[in-house]
Design a protein around this motif. Structure first.
Motif, PDB file in Angstrom:
ATOM      1  N   LEU A   1     -71.351 121.114 -32.328  1.00 19.29           N
ATOM      2  CA  LEU A   1     -70.247 121.567 -32.731  1.00 19.29           C
ATOM      3  C   LEU A   1     -70.221 121.895 -34.283  1.00 19.29           C
ATOM      4  O   LEU A   1     -70.078 122.967 -34.985  1.00 19.29           O
ATOM      5  N   HIS A   2     -70.063 120.460 -34.640  1.00 15.58           N
ATOM      6  CA  HIS A   2     -70.547 120.826 -36.277  1.00 15.58           C
ATOM      7  C   HIS A   2     -71.656 121.663 -36.569  1.00 15.58           C
ATOM      8  O   HIS A   2     -71.645 121.874 -37.808  1.00 15.58           O
TER       9      HIS A   2
ATOM     10  N   GLU B   1     -65.971 119.845 -47.465  1.00 18.00           N
ATOM     11  CA  GLU B   1     -65.908 118.576 -48.005  1.00 18.00           C
ATOM     12  C   GLU B   1     -65.812 117.835 -46.568  1.00 18.00           C
ATOM     13  O   GLU B   1     -66.375 116.746 -46.406  1.00 18.00           O
ATOM     14  N   PHE B   2     -64.983 118.128 -45.877  1.00 19.43           N
ATOM     15  CA  PHE B   2     -64.877 117.876 -44.342  1.00 19.43           C
ATOM     16  C   PHE B   2     -66.038 118.078 -43.996  1.00 19.43           C
ATOM     17  O   PHE B   2     -65.958 116.912 -43.369  1.00 19.43           O
ATOM     18  N   LEU B   3     -66.715 118.662 -43.484  1.00 20.99           N
ATOM     19  CA  LEU B   3     -67.969 118.522 -42.946  1.00 20.99           C
ATOM     20  C   LEU B   3     -68.475 117.612 -43.441  1.00 20.99           C
ATOM     21  O   LEU B   3     -69.183 116.991 -43.052  1.00 20.99           O
ATOM     22  N   ILE B   4     -68.723 117.269 -44.646  1.00 23.38           N
ATOM     23  CA  ILE B   4     -69.349 116.555 -45.211  1.00 23.38           C
ATOM     24  C   ILE B   4     -69.462 114.930 -44.848  1.00 23.38           C
ATOM     25  O   ILE B   4     -69.977 114.238 -44.921  1.00 23.38           O
ATOM     26  N   VAL B   5     -68.019 114.672 -45.307  1.00 26.09           N
ATOM     27  CA  VAL B   5     -67.578 113.089 -44.338  1.00 26.09           C
ATOM     28  C   VAL B   5     -67.034 112.676 -42.478  1.00 26.09           C
ATOM     29  O   VAL B   5     -67.575 111.988 -42.583  1.00 26.09           O
TER      30      VAL B   5
END
Length: 464
Positions: free
Chosen positions: A295-296, A313-317
């Motif tokens: 999903l990511h 930014e949320f996806l990187i973390v």
């Protein structure tokens, strides 16, 4: 290619740190910028510990599954998964220690370290993780054939076919990983050390072709194909197969009492159900950590296509925690095998404590010998074996020998096994005084007679 740090058109001194030339960037990250604290905790402390534990447990799995009595098509695939999971963690292990544990990020990274980092931290873990994913798919397909098309199992579910499938998976992973070798190029640049300004070194720059507008479409197509082949596709297949296996297990549980009349057949069916349940749990844990990753990738790909920075930014973390969750799932399989596979437990116990297993094997024949010596009477024509409840089992003249290794009583005249004493609970019907008694109530042993014993007209024996 050497880029001089004195070339003001390409680099500019800013706060003592050279700025990367146009179309280049520092690899793997800008000097003097150590990773965030959660990076250090996850990949500098937790990840090395999990890798060490996973390596030890997967090594034990490999040693156990390599034993002759456990060599089968299913176990070959489980062995391959353990090997791939171990290698997925071992190759980036030096980077975890060097970069995140000891925080060696206060200076420029050497140019010679570029390819080492790319191959060991990105390419090889990707290849071995891809192999692990697709071998898991092969394992689910194999179990599906066992359960739903058992007549084809002898043809498709063999050790030879398992090895061929592993070879094909390795080839697929290598082909998919080829673009990773050419998606960027490394270049040295001579700079002054941040820690010792009197020293110069060759720092590492990288030109990332994925960020080049000329190759953006090609890279996007490759990213979509990689996501489909490595994450979305396998997860979809596993979800479907897992649902089918769970449904068939429920149906088998409901119909076992009606379809399985003989106890030995029921025991074998229960063993196969246990194996299927174990593999379903392994696949389920795999899906728990891989589906969020799929999903990511889908969300990340859509945002790249729309050229949007929403949730970036949320996806990187999030990807850091997802990668750690994948790593955390590697040691779990060992405990699943120990909990749900008696054959694995026995082999593991024999591996760690061979004296305990040997004593158990020697104790069974000695117990049987004492029973025989106590109740065995010699006669000119017949030998009689008498139990405590006056049950008589008649055998022809023979010399009886007990072999501790196989716990089988052999007939020297025919060289055939007459009696097999095992701790199993298979039922044998012995007609006695007009009634049929189970040996479970007599001596908790399974007595198996061959053809010469079946000829007795006064006995009726069923080999279940």
């Amino acid at each position: 290619m050497i880029i001089s740090s004195n070339d003001t058109s390409s680099t500019v001194e800013a706060s003592g740190i050279n700025l990367a030339p146009k179309d280049f960037k520092w690899y793997p990250f800008p000097p003097g910028q150590c990773p965030p604290s959660y990076y250090v905790i996850l990949q500098g402390i937790c990840a090395p510990l999990i890798i060490i534990i996973s390596t030890v447990l997967n090594s034990l799995i490999a040693v156990v599954l390599l034993q002759k009595q456990l060599r089968s098509a299913t176990n070959i695939l489980l062995l391959a998964i353990a090997l791939y999971d171990t290698l997925t963690g071992l190759f980036p292990f030096p980077t975890y220690i060097y970069v995140f544990t000891f925080k060696n990020c206060n200076d420029y990274w050497p140019y010679n370290y570029g390819w080492f980092h790319r191959i060991n931290y990105q390419v090889l873990p990707f290849i071995f993780h891809t192999c692990s994913i697709w071998v898991t798919v092969v394992l689910a397909i194999q179990r599906y054939i066992y359960v739903c098309h058992s007549e084809k199992a002898k043809q498709w579910c063999t050790v030879r076919m398992a090895l061929k499938a592993i070879a094909c998976v390795n080839l697929l992973a290598l082909i998919v990983a080829i673009p990773m070798f050419i998606e960027g190029s490394f270049h040295p640049i001579t700079v002054r050390s941040l820690l010792d300004p009197t020293k110069t070194l060759e720092a590492c720059l990288v030109r990332d072709y994925s960020e080049d507008q000329r190759f953006s479409t090609l890279y996007y197509v490759y990213s979509v194909l990689r996501a489909l082949l490595i994450n979305v596709g396998p997860c979809t297949i596993l979800v479907i197969l897992n649902a089918i296996l769970v449904e068939r297990m429920k149906a088998a549980k409901q119909n076992r009492a009606r379809l399985m009349r003989k106890r030995s057949h029921e025991t074998r069916a229960q063993e196969q159900t246990s194996v299927t349940l174990m593999l379903v749990i392994v696949v389920t844990i795999f899906l728990i950590v891989e589906v969020p990753m799929a999903l990511h990738l889908i969300i990340w790909g859509l945002l790249q296509l729309l050229e949007s920075n929403f949730l970036s930014e949320f996806l990187i973390v999030a990807v850091q925690f997802l990668n750690f969750a994948v790593l955390l799932s590697y040691p779990i399989n060992f405990f699943i095998y120990c909990r749900m596979s008696r054959a694995f437990r026995d082999a593991f116990t024999e591996l760690l404590c061979p004296s305990k297993t040997q004593n158990r094997q020697e104790r069974l024949p000695s117990t049987a010998l004492r029973l025989i010596n106590k109740q065995y009477n010699n006669d000119d024509n017949y030998n009689h074996l008498e139990s405590n409840n006056n049950t008589h089992i008649e055998m022809k003249n023979s010399i009886i020998k007990i072999q501790p290794s196989s716990t089988v009583i052999l007939n020297h005249r025919t060289d055939e096994a007459l009696i097999s004493l095992t701790p199993s609970m298979n039922s044998v019907d012995i007609k006695h005084n007009g009634t049929e008694n189970s040996p479970d109530s007599i001596m908790q042993q399974h007595i198996l007679f061959r053809d010469d014993a079946v000829t007795s007209k006064n006995k009726r024996l069923n080999n279940l």
